[in-house]
Design a protein around this motif. Structure first.
Motif, short mmCIF file in Angstrom:
data_model
loop_
_atom_site.label_atom_id
_atom_site.label_comp_id
_atom_site.label_asym_id
_atom_site.label_seq_id
_atom_site.Cartn_x
_atom_site.Cartn_y
_atom_site.Cartn_z
N LEU A 77 63.88 15.77 11.53
CA LEU A 77 64.87 15.24 12.46
C LEU A 77 64.27 15.07 13.85
O LEU A 77 63.29 15.73 14.21
CB LEU A 77 66.07 16.19 12.54
N ASN A 78 64.88 14.18 14.66
CA ASN A 78 64.48 14.14 16.05
C ASN A 78 65.13 15.30 16.80
O ASN A 78 65.97 16.02 16.25
CB ASN A 78 64.80 12.77 16.70
N THR A 79 64.78 15.48 18.04
CA THR A 79 65.21 16.66 18.79
C THR A 79 66.72 16.79 18.85
O THR A 79 67.28 17.87 18.63
CB THR A 79 64.61 16.63 20.20
N PHE A 80 67.41 15.71 19.16
CA PHE A 80 68.86 15.78 19.31
C PHE A 80 69.56 15.98 17.97
O PHE A 80 70.58 16.68 17.90
CB PHE A 80 69.38 14.54 20.03
N GLN A 81 69.03 15.39 16.92
CA GLN A 81 69.60 15.63 15.59
C GLN A 81 69.44 17.10 15.21
O GLN A 81 70.36 17.71 14.66
CB GLN A 81 68.90 14.73 14.56
N TYR A 82 68.27 17.65 15.50
CA TYR A 82 68.02 19.04 15.18
C TYR A 82 68.96 19.96 15.97
O TYR A 82 69.56 20.89 15.42
CB TYR A 82 66.57 19.39 15.48
N LEU A 83 69.10 19.68 17.27
CA LEU A 83 69.99 20.50 18.09
C LEU A 83 71.44 20.41 17.62
O LEU A 83 72.19 21.39 17.71
CB LEU A 83 69.89 20.08 19.56
N SER A 84 71.83 19.25 17.10
CA SER A 84 73.21 19.09 16.64
C SER A 84 73.52 20.02 15.46
O SER A 84 74.68 20.33 15.20
CB SER A 84 73.48 17.64 16.24
N GLN A 85 72.50 20.48 14.76
CA GLN A 85 72.69 21.39 13.64
C GLN A 85 72.52 22.85 14.07
O GLN A 85 72.63 23.75 13.22
CB GLN A 85 71.69 21.05 12.52
N HIS A 86 72.23 23.07 15.34
CA HIS A 86 72.05 24.42 15.86
C HIS A 86 72.86 24.53 17.15
O HIS A 86 72.35 24.34 18.26
CB HIS A 86 70.56 24.72 16.11
N LYS A 87 74.15 24.81 16.98
CA LYS A 87 75.10 24.70 18.08
C LYS A 87 74.74 25.57 19.28
O LYS A 87 74.86 25.13 20.43
CB LYS A 87 76.50 25.06 17.59
N GLU A 88 74.30 26.81 19.03
CA GLU A 88 73.99 27.70 20.14
C GLU A 88 72.85 27.14 20.99
O GLU A 88 72.91 27.14 22.22
CB GLU A 88 73.61 29.09 19.61
N ARG A 89 71.83 26.61 20.33
CA ARG A 89 70.70 26.02 21.06
C ARG A 89 71.13 24.73 21.76
O ARG A 89 70.69 24.45 22.89
CB ARG A 89 69.54 25.78 20.12
N ALA A 90 71.99 23.96 21.11
CA ALA A 90 72.48 22.72 21.72
C ALA A 90 73.29 23.03 22.98
O ALA A 90 73.17 22.34 24.00
CB ALA A 90 73.32 21.94 20.74
N THR A 91 74.11 24.07 22.93
CA THR A 91 74.92 24.44 24.08
C THR A 91 74.04 24.88 25.24
O THR A 91 74.25 24.48 26.39
CB THR A 91 75.90 25.57 23.71
N ARG A 92 73.04 25.71 24.95
CA ARG A 92 72.13 26.16 26.00
C ARG A 92 71.36 24.97 26.59
O ARG A 92 71.17 24.88 27.80
CB ARG A 92 71.14 27.19 25.44
#
Length: 422
Positions: free
Chosen positions: A197-212
């Motif tokens: 996945l690209n960075t934003f797709q990956y973060l979308s699957q890891h909510k805590e990291r996406a929020t930070r």
């Protein structure tokens, strides 16, 4: 006999430091200090003159050190960030009592690491980064930097971004470069996280990291937001004009603009996991903010889909396009076109790379560092002024004159606007 370069630099450091010291003493301001109770903002109440003096001193100190250490040291800098990453990962700062001390033995138990590992971690970060101090052998106390990790949420978001997201990506960036790909998912970040996945797709699957990540992006300086407020004529837009803040995260940019221009209405768009709960996180500390909240709505939207909000006056992309390579930026811009009415503008606030040697040393170092971060995290890049103009012309010839309004003399960022002629 002419004055040598090292003497010129030393004299510059001395004269400009005297200006800073006079400013602090005349205004009864605290001196910069590593002490845990020292000021987190080292030079307070800066004027333009003091800002220039500080930059001069830092740039001269960098050059002087590089000259005295020599070329081999430039090739072999201290680059081991593992001890600092360990301080973050094991939350070591949170276990050190404020205004007191703790032994290595007790601290190691609290952190869940071996005592000999803790000891070398702290002694490394103390000497290299002024993070912690050992006032007497075998005990640890805070410095201003380590205390910041405990008390300042912004510092927490930024260290999380740096050590959990950026640092692993940097270590894999060269491997990604070797693949000679322009795809967003061929990046140091993707390789570090072992994902297709690209960075934003990956973060979308890891909510805590996406929020930070979103909170770290929201730690924008007021000066940067003020620049956006003043380098585009928002005041000339008709009352109740719609502004679509594409990729607007938690709405901090729209909130700032709504406070400054209450006659405008804002729609903040981002991925569902990013805007989740964002409206509840807008502050409610004064009546003006409550009014602003009524002017801001949030909408889940992927900018790689066609823009659903039609006929807005402005579509704003603030520090969004530098996250993407050219082919992705063209897709983002073209997805806006079906929504554009004649005279609508796409407004971009983003970095504008300088020609080499046209900025001060410190400013250009920061710009090149940001460009390298984009490479590691997203396989994207920062752009020069003519590259911004070319991007819009490549997207569609119906864009009129592209205005690149650089912020400040030789500023590192700018506000770019493109009018749709239809």
């Amino acid at each position: 006999m002419s004055t040598s370069r090292i003497i010129q630099l030393a004299q510059l450091i001395s004269s400009q430091t005297s200006i800073i010291d006079s400013h602090l003493q005349i205004n009864n301001l605290p001196q910069p200090s590593f002490d845990q109770n020292g000021p987190t903002e080292p030079i307070q109440n800066e004027t333009p003159e003091i800002q220039r003096a500080k930059t001069d001193v830092i740039e001269a100190a960098i050059e002087l050190r590089q000259l005295l250490e020599g070329p081999l040291k430039l090739l072999l800098p201290e680059s081991n960030f593992s001890p600092l990453v360990a301080v973050h990962r094991f939350k070591i700062a949170s276990y050190v009592p404020l205004d007191s001390i703790i032994s290595f033995k007790v601290l190691a138990t609290k952190c869940g690491v071996q005592e000999h590992d803790l000891k070398r971690i702290i002694r490394y970060t103390a000497i290299h980064h002024r993070v912690f101090v050992e006032p007497t052998k075998g005990v640890v106390a805070h410095t201003a930097a380590s205390r910041l990790m405990v008390e300042n949420p912004v510092a927490g978001h930024l260290t999380g971004l740096t050590f959990d997201e950026c640092w692993p990506a940097h270590n894999h960036a060269v491997e990604a470069i070797s693949q000679q790909s322009n795809r967003a998912n061929i990046s140091g970040y993707a390789l570090a996280n072992n994902t297709p996945l690209n960075t934003f797709q990956y973060l979308s699957q890891h909510k805590e990291r996406a929020t930070r990540f979103a909170f770290a992006m929201a730690t924008t300086s007021k000066a940067s937001l003020d620049a956006l407020s003043t380098h585009f004529p928002w005041h000339t837009l008709p009352s109740n004009s719609k502004i679509v803040d594409v990729g607007g995260s938690k709405g901090h940019v729209s909130l700032h603009l709504a406070r400054t221009y209450p006659h405008l209405r804002f729609i903040v768009q981002d991925l569902p996991e990013v805007i989740d709960g964002a409206v509840d996180q807008l502050p409610e500390d004064d009546e003006a903010v409550v009014t602003c909240k009524e002017k801001i709505e949030f909408m889940a939207h992927d900018m790689f889909d066609e823009q659903p909000v039609k006929n807005a006056e402005v579509y704003l992309l603030r520090y969004v396009l530098h996250d993407w390579g050219d082919e992705y930026c063209l897709e983002i811009i073209r997805n806006l076109i079906p929504a554009l009415k004649t005279g609508a503008k796409i407004v971009v606030q983003d970095h504008v790379l300088p020609e080499p040697g046209t900025m001060g040393l410190l400013q250009e170092m920061q710009m090149r560092s940001m460009d390298a971060i984009m490479m590691s995290l997203f396989n994207s890049r920062e752009r020069e002024a003519d590259e911004w103009e070319d991007l819009f012309k490549r997207a569609d010839e119906s864009f009129g004159r592209i205005i690149v309004n650089r912020i400040g003399e030789n500023g590192s960022s700018g506000v770019i606007s493109a009018e749709w002629l239809g």
